[in-house]
Design a protein around this motif. Structure first.
Motif, PDB file in Angstrom:
ATOM      1  N   CYS A 100      -8.122   2.199   9.711  1.00 30.58           N
ATOM      2  CA  CYS A 100      -8.638   1.838   8.392  1.00 30.58           C
ATOM      3  C   CYS A 100     -10.076   2.310   8.304  1.00 30.58           C
ATOM      4  O   CYS A 100     -10.849   2.157   9.259  1.00 30.58           O
ATOM      5  CB  CYS A 100      -8.561   0.332   8.185  1.00 30.58           C
ATOM      6  SG  CYS A 100      -9.215  -0.240   6.592  1.00 30.58           S
TER       7      CYS A 100
ATOM      8  N   TYR B  97     -13.502   1.883   6.005  1.00 30.78           N
ATOM      9  CA  TYR B  97     -14.043   1.016   4.956  1.00 30.78           C
ATOM     10  C   TYR B  97     -15.565   0.950   5.043  1.00 30.78           C
ATOM     11  O   TYR B  97     -16.124   0.403   5.981  1.00 30.78           O
ATOM     12  CB  TYR B  97     -13.460  -0.388   5.072  1.00 30.78           C
ATOM     13  CG  TYR B  97     -13.792  -1.325   3.931  1.00 30.78           C
ATOM     14  CD1 TYR B  97     -13.597  -2.697   4.059  1.00 30.78           C
ATOM     15  CD2 TYR B  97     -14.292  -0.857   2.726  1.00 30.78           C
ATOM     16  CE1 TYR B  97     -13.891  -3.566   3.015  1.00 30.78           C
ATOM     17  CE2 TYR B  97     -14.588  -1.716   1.677  1.00 30.78           C
ATOM     18  CZ  TYR B  97     -14.379  -3.078   1.817  1.00 30.78           C
ATOM     19  OH  TYR B  97     -14.664  -3.930   0.793  1.00 30.78           O
ATOM     20  N   ALA B  98     -16.207   1.512   4.022  1.00 30.41           N
ATOM     21  CA  ALA B  98     -17.638   1.350   3.844  1.00 30.41           C
ATOM     22  C   ALA B  98     -17.855   0.393   2.680  1.00 30.41           C
ATOM     23  O   ALA B  98     -17.055   0.373   1.749  1.00 30.41           O
ATOM     24  CB  ALA B  98     -18.306   2.690   3.547  1.00 30.41           C
TER      25      ALA B  98
ATOM     26  N   THR C 186     -13.787   1.439  -1.154  1.00 32.66           N
ATOM     27  CA  THR C 186     -12.664   0.531  -0.946  1.00 32.66           C
ATOM     28  C   THR C 186     -11.971   0.933   0.344  1.00 32.66           C
ATOM     29  O   THR C 186     -12.092   2.087   0.776  1.00 32.66           O
ATOM     30  CB  THR C 186     -11.669   0.573  -2.111  1.00 32.66           C
ATOM     31  OG1 THR C 186     -11.236   1.921  -2.294  1.00 32.66           O
ATOM     32  CG2 THR C 186     -12.295   0.073  -3.392  1.00 32.66           C
ATOM     33  N   PRO C 187     -11.257   0.026   0.977  1.00 32.56           N
ATOM     34  CA  PRO C 187     -10.625   0.372   2.260  1.00 32.56           C
ATOM     35  C   PRO C 187      -9.419   1.290   2.101  1.00 32.56           C
ATOM     36  O   PRO C 187      -8.695   1.225   1.111  1.00 32.56           O
ATOM     37  CB  PRO C 187     -10.200  -0.996   2.822  1.00 32.56           C
ATOM     38  CG  PRO C 187     -10.163  -1.909   1.665  1.00 32.56           C
ATOM     39  CD  PRO C 187     -11.101  -1.390   0.640  1.00 32.56           C
TER      40      PRO C 187
ATOM     41  N   PHE D 176      -6.101   2.590   4.466  1.00 33.22           N
ATOM     42  CA  PHE D 176      -5.335   2.467   5.693  1.00 33.22           C
ATOM     43  C   PHE D 176      -4.609   3.769   5.977  1.00 33.22           C
ATOM     44  O   PHE D 176      -4.154   4.460   5.056  1.00 33.22           O
ATOM     45  CB  PHE D 176      -4.283   1.355   5.580  1.00 33.22           C
ATOM     46  CG  PHE D 176      -4.847  -0.034   5.657  1.00 33.22           C
ATOM     47  CD1 PHE D 176      -5.050  -0.777   4.504  1.00 33.22           C
ATOM     48  CD2 PHE D 176      -5.163  -0.602   6.883  1.00 33.22           C
ATOM     49  CE1 PHE D 176      -5.566  -2.068   4.567  1.00 33.22           C
ATOM     50  CE2 PHE D 176      -5.667  -1.889   6.956  1.00 33.22           C
ATOM     51  CZ  PHE D 176      -5.870  -2.624   5.796  1.00 33.22           C
TER      52      PHE D 176
END
Lengths: 121, 110
Positions: free
Chosen positions: B91, B93-94, B98-99, B101
């Motif tokens: 995953c 994510y910053a 938005t994350p 996957f």
């Protein structure tokens, strides 16, 4: 310790709505955003959106905009995810997950046990 | 639309080392420490095993390690054990995004 307890399994008819709860404990509710992630049978993880427990501000994945609503009740440290106009391919396990961030980087450090939502046609 | 690509499956024998790659199409992996890794047994909840690219949470075996090569992040499991057989997800994510996957990798211990 940190714990996310989700509501139980649901069976819904196509076209109905479902509301899943995620009761948190063991940490300051407002200190971490809560996210919702779903997993269809045999499939991967799909991010749905997040809610800021302090402000109630939300951010939804584009494909869920218009039919997912995330809310929270600060008084009982609980977040909710409601999905409307259910279709059979919304059958999935829905997880709430707490996010932790440092230096501009985030990760999911605690997860609820998951709620199976089954949609029948 | 960004995406993270993982091999659908990898396998290895007990005691061996395996590596699972996570390749980004945009900047998701270029900033290496954006990547976290999750282990998921069938019917169970995903568990965080690596964050910030290479940091292990307390209690996670040091047989799990994260690294980066080019535009790919990697999860290496050394000294493979039967209990490592599971699905693994990366995953990215910053906080300003938005994350995302990856599609997940099924690890089989032969």
């Amino acid at each position: 310790q940190v714990h996310l307890e989700q509501s139980g399994a649901e069976v819904k008819k196509a076209g109905a709505s479902v509301k899943v709860s995620c009761k948190t404990s063991g940490y300051l509710f407002g200190g971490h955003f809560l996210h919702w992630v779903r997993q269809a049978p045999g499939q991967g993880l799909e991010w749905m959106g997040w809610i800021n427990p302090n402000s109630g501000r939300t951010n939804y994945a584009q494909r869920f905009q218009g039919w997912v609503t995330m809310t929270r009740d600060k008084s009982i440290s609980t977040a909710y995810m409601e999905l409307s106009s259910l279709k059979s391919d919304d059958t999935a396990v829905y997880y709430c997950a707490r996010i932790n961030c440092a230096g501009g980087v985030c990760w999911f450090d605690y997860w609820g046990q998951g709620t199976l939502v089954t949609v029948s046609s | 639309q960004s995406a993270l690509t993982q091999p659908a499956s990898v396998s290895g024998s007990p005691g061996q080392s395996i590596t699972i790659s996570c390749t980004g199409t945009g900047s998701e992996v270029e900033t290496y420490n954006l990547v976290s890794w999750y282990q998921q047994y069938p019917g169970k909840v995903p568990k965080l095993i690596i964050y910030e690219g290479s940091t292990r949470p307390s209690g996670v075996s040091n047989r799990f390690s994260g690294s980066k090569s080019g535009n790919s992040a990697s999860l290496t499991i050394s000294g493979l054990q039967s209990e490592d057989e599971a699905d693994y997800y990366c995953c990215s994510y910053a906080t300003i995004t938005t994350p995302f996957f990856g599609g997940g990798t099924k690890l089989t211990v032969l």
